[in-house]
Design an enzyme around this catalytic site. Sequence first.
Site, PDB file in Angstrom:
ATOM      1  N   ARG A   4      44.393 -11.311  11.160  1.00 48.46           N
ATOM      2  CA  ARG A   4      43.109 -10.915  10.595  1.00 48.46           C
ATOM      3  C   ARG A   4      42.265 -10.164  11.424  1.00 48.46           C
ATOM      4  O   ARG A   4      41.339  -9.407  10.905  1.00 48.46           O
ATOM      5  CB  ARG A   4      42.195 -12.142   9.881  1.00 48.46           C
ATOM      6  CG  ARG A   4      43.107 -12.849   8.722  1.00 48.46           C
ATOM      7  CD  ARG A   4      42.227 -13.705   8.038  1.00 48.46           C
ATOM      8  NE  ARG A   4      43.177 -14.748   7.324  1.00 48.46           N
ATOM      9  CZ  ARG A   4      43.382 -14.609   6.044  1.00 48.46           C
ATOM     10  NH1 ARG A   4      43.063 -13.298   5.518  1.00 48.46           N
ATOM     11  NH2 ARG A   4      44.170 -15.397   5.457  1.00 48.46           N
ATOM     12  N   ASP A  37      46.059 -10.774   6.293  1.00 49.34           N
ATOM     13  CA  ASP A  37      46.871 -11.539   7.352  1.00 49.34           C
ATOM     14  C   ASP A  37      48.411 -11.512   7.013  1.00 49.34           C
ATOM     15  O   ASP A  37      48.791 -11.068   5.958  1.00 49.34           O
ATOM     16  CB  ASP A  37      46.349 -13.150   7.218  1.00 49.34           C
ATOM     17  CG  ASP A  37      46.901 -13.876   6.052  1.00 49.34           C
ATOM     18  OD1 ASP A  37      46.449 -13.261   4.929  1.00 49.34           O
ATOM     19  OD2 ASP A  37      47.484 -14.667   5.870  1.00 49.34           O
ATOM     20  N   PHE A  48      54.108  -4.279   4.068  1.00 52.20           N
ATOM     21  CA  PHE A  48      53.224  -5.312   4.444  1.00 52.20           C
ATOM     22  C   PHE A  48      52.529  -5.132   5.630  1.00 52.20           C
ATOM     23  O   PHE A  48      52.753  -4.612   6.543  1.00 52.20           O
ATOM     24  CB  PHE A  48      54.346  -6.679   4.600  1.00 52.20           C
ATOM     25  CG  PHE A  48      53.683  -8.008   4.450  1.00 52.20           C
ATOM     26  CD1 PHE A  48      53.389  -8.530   3.367  1.00 52.20           C
ATOM     27  CD2 PHE A  48      52.993  -8.540   5.697  1.00 52.20           C
ATOM     28  CE1 PHE A  48      52.550  -9.652   3.168  1.00 52.20           C
ATOM     29  CE2 PHE A  48      52.144  -9.663   5.396  1.00 52.20           C
ATOM     30  CZ  PHE A  48      51.931 -10.045   4.037  1.00 52.20           C
ATOM     31  N   VAL A  49      50.989  -5.170   5.277  1.00 52.43           N
ATOM     32  CA  VAL A  49      50.186  -4.818   6.305  1.00 52.43           C
ATOM     33  C   VAL A  49      49.266  -5.941   6.613  1.00 52.43           C
ATOM     34  O   VAL A  49      49.200  -6.765   6.056  1.00 52.43           O
ATOM     35  CB  VAL A  49      49.264  -3.636   5.534  1.00 52.43           C
ATOM     36  CG1 VAL A  49      50.016  -2.396   5.411  1.00 52.43           C
ATOM     37  CG2 VAL A  49      48.505  -4.286   4.372  1.00 52.43           C
ATOM     38  N   ARG A  90      40.473 -14.899   1.622  1.00 50.12           N
ATOM     39  CA  ARG A  90      39.749 -14.616   2.674  1.00 50.12           C
ATOM     40  C   ARG A  90      39.877 -13.213   3.216  1.00 50.12           C
ATOM     41  O   ARG A  90      39.374 -12.818   4.074  1.00 50.12           O
ATOM     42  CB  ARG A  90      40.303 -15.619   4.105  1.00 50.12           C
ATOM     43  CG  ARG A  90      39.930 -17.127   3.773  1.00 50.12           C
ATOM     44  CD  ARG A  90      40.746 -17.979   4.531  1.00 50.12           C
ATOM     45  NE  ARG A  90      41.866 -18.536   3.903  1.00 50.12           N
ATOM     46  CZ  ARG A  90      42.682 -19.564   4.381  1.00 50.12           C
ATOM     47  NH1 ARG A  90      42.541 -19.711   5.834  1.00 50.12           N
ATOM     48  NH2 ARG A  90      43.582 -20.013   3.838  1.00 50.12           N
ATOM     49  N   GLU A 102      37.969  -6.831  -3.168  1.00 54.27           N
ATOM     50  CA  GLU A 102      39.271  -7.153  -2.843  1.00 54.27           C
ATOM     51  C   GLU A 102      39.897  -6.462  -1.595  1.00 54.27           C
ATOM     52  O   GLU A 102      39.587  -5.218  -1.509  1.00 54.27           O
ATOM     53  CB  GLU A 102      40.061  -6.918  -4.146  1.00 54.27           C
ATOM     54  CG  GLU A 102      41.660  -7.463  -4.162  1.00 54.27           C
ATOM     55  CD  GLU A 102      41.809  -8.762  -3.625  1.00 54.27           C
ATOM     56  OE1 GLU A 102      41.420  -9.353  -2.732  1.00 54.27           O
ATOM     57  OE2 GLU A 102      42.876  -9.476  -4.476  1.00 54.27           O
ATOM     58  N   ASP A 103      40.742  -7.159  -0.972  1.00 58.58           N
ATOM     59  CA  ASP A 103      41.329  -6.463   0.307  1.00 58.58           C
ATOM     60  C   ASP A 103      42.706  -5.736  -0.269  1.00 58.58           C
ATOM     61  O   ASP A 103      42.556  -4.207   0.264  1.00 58.58           O
ATOM     62  CB  ASP A 103      41.780  -7.446   1.358  1.00 58.58           C
ATOM     63  CG  ASP A 103      43.168  -8.436   0.734  1.00 58.58           C
ATOM     64  OD1 ASP A 103      43.106  -8.818  -0.408  1.00 58.58           O
ATOM     65  OD2 ASP A 103      43.602  -9.331   1.477  1.00 58.58           O
ATOM     66  N   ASP A 162      48.083  -5.470  -5.060  1.00 57.07           N
ATOM     67  CA  ASP A 162      49.513  -5.167  -4.906  1.00 57.07           C
ATOM     68  C   ASP A 162      50.076  -5.246  -6.174  1.00 57.07           C
ATOM     69  O   ASP A 162      50.400  -4.474  -6.937  1.00 57.07           O
ATOM     70  CB  ASP A 162      49.794  -6.613  -4.099  1.00 57.07           C
ATOM     71  CG  ASP A 162      51.379  -6.647  -3.528  1.00 57.07           C
ATOM     72  OD1 ASP A 162      51.812  -5.445  -3.500  1.00 57.07           O
ATOM     73  OD2 ASP A 162      51.970  -7.630  -3.390  1.00 57.07           O
TER      74      ASP A 162
HETATM   75  P1  IMP Z   1      48.310  -9.186  -6.134  1.00 53.49           P
HETATM   76  O1  IMP Z   1      47.995 -10.635  -6.922  1.00 53.49           O
HETATM   77  O2  IMP Z   1      49.943  -9.090  -5.979  1.00 53.49           O
HETATM   78  O3  IMP Z   1      47.922  -7.910  -6.455  1.00 53.49           O
HETATM   79  O4  IMP Z   1      48.161  -9.773  -4.663  1.00 53.49           O
HETATM   80  C1  IMP Z   1      47.058  -9.396  -4.053  1.00 53.49           C
HETATM   81  C2  IMP Z   1      46.912 -10.366  -2.953  1.00 53.49           C
HETATM   82  O5  IMP Z   1      47.904 -10.439  -2.040  1.00 53.49           O
HETATM   83  C3  IMP Z   1      45.877  -9.716  -1.661  1.00 53.49           C
HETATM   84  O6  IMP Z   1      44.722 -10.030  -1.991  1.00 53.49           O
HETATM   85  C4  IMP Z   1      46.425 -10.021  -0.605  1.00 53.49           C
HETATM   86  O7  IMP Z   1      45.821 -11.302  -0.339  1.00 53.49           O
HETATM   87  C5  IMP Z   1      48.011 -10.248  -0.827  1.00 53.49           C
HETATM   88  N1  IMP Z   1      48.710  -9.213  -0.315  1.00 53.49           N
HETATM   89  C6  IMP Z   1      49.092  -8.208  -0.836  1.00 53.49           C
HETATM   90  N2  IMP Z   1      49.923  -7.309  -0.136  1.00 53.49           N
HETATM   91  C7  IMP Z   1      49.789  -7.903   1.059  1.00 53.49           C
HETATM   92  C8  IMP Z   1      49.997  -7.114   2.443  1.00 53.49           C
HETATM   93  O8  IMP Z   1      50.614  -6.073   2.769  1.00 53.49           O
HETATM   94  N3  IMP Z   1      49.552  -8.040   3.633  1.00 53.49           N
HETATM   95  C9  IMP Z   1      48.937  -9.324   3.327  1.00 53.49           C
HETATM   96  N4  IMP Z   1      48.428  -9.783   1.977  1.00 53.49           N
HETATM   97  C10 IMP Z   1      48.751  -8.942   1.130  1.00 53.49           C
HETATM   98 MG    MG Z   2      43.811 -11.767  -1.255  1.00 55.00          MG
END
Ligand code: IMP
Ligand code: MG
Length: 178
Positions: free
Chosen positions: A167, A161, A154-155, A45, A101-102, A105
Site C-alpha cells: 500500500r 494492496d 492486478f495492481v 482501506r 474509491e480506489d 472492478d
Molecule cells: P469490485 O466490487 O469488484 O468493484 O471491487 C472493488 C474493490 O476490489 C476495490 O475497492 C479493491 O479493494 C479491490 N480490487 C479490485 N481490483 C484490485 C486490484 O487490482 N488490486 C487490489 N485490489 C483490487
Molecule cells: Mg476497496
Amino acid sequence: MTKPAYVIDEMISAKSIAARIEDLAKIIDAEFDGTDKLVVVGLLRGSFVFIADLVRELNLPVEVDFLEASSYGDGMESSREVRILKDLRGQIEGRDVLVVEDIVDTGHTLHQVIDMLNTRKPGRLKSIALLDKPTRREVDMKADWTGFEIPDEFVVGYGIDYAQRDRNLPYIGKVRFT
Ligand code: IMP
Ligand code: MG
C-alpha cells in the site's frame, strides 16, 4: 503458508497520479461550487492515499469520513456480497457527498455502497474512483469521475494492496508472478 513470489512493474507514476488529481479536483470544485460543506467519504482501506491527496487539492469546505465495506478477503478474488464493516460517523441526510474509491472492478462494491447511501437521502451524491477496470464489470456501474482506465491486471500501490502489502508504494504497479 508461503506467499507466491512476485515482482511489481510500474504502471502509473506518482507524477502522473498527482497531475491527474489536480485536474479531477478542478472538476469537483466546479461541480460542488457553492456547497456549504462537502462530505468526502473514503472507502477503506484502499482509498486512503487517494483521498488524502484529493482533499488537499480541493478548494471547497470539506468534511472527511470513512466507510469500510468488505469486498476482497486477503487474496485476489472478488466477493459479490458487500457488507458494511465500518459505517460513517456522521449523518449525510441533505448533505453533498463524494464517495472516493480506489478501484472499480466488478462494480459490486461501489454499486452497493451508493445504493445504501442513497437510502439516507443525501443532497447531491457523486463518486470518484482512481482506477477503473471496465472489462471486469459485472454490474452496470461507473464512478462519475475516474482517474485512469486500466486493463485487467492486478495492481498495487498508492493505497492499494495485495494481501495487505505494498500500500505504501508511491506509484501504481502491476503484479507479475515469478
Ligand atoms: P469490485 O466490487 O469488484 O468493484 O471491487 C472493488 C474493490 O476490489 C476495490 O475497492 C479493491 O479493494 C479491490 N480490487 C479490485 N481490483 C484490485 C486490484 O487490482 N488490486 C487490489 N485490489 C483490487
Ligand atoms: Mg476497496
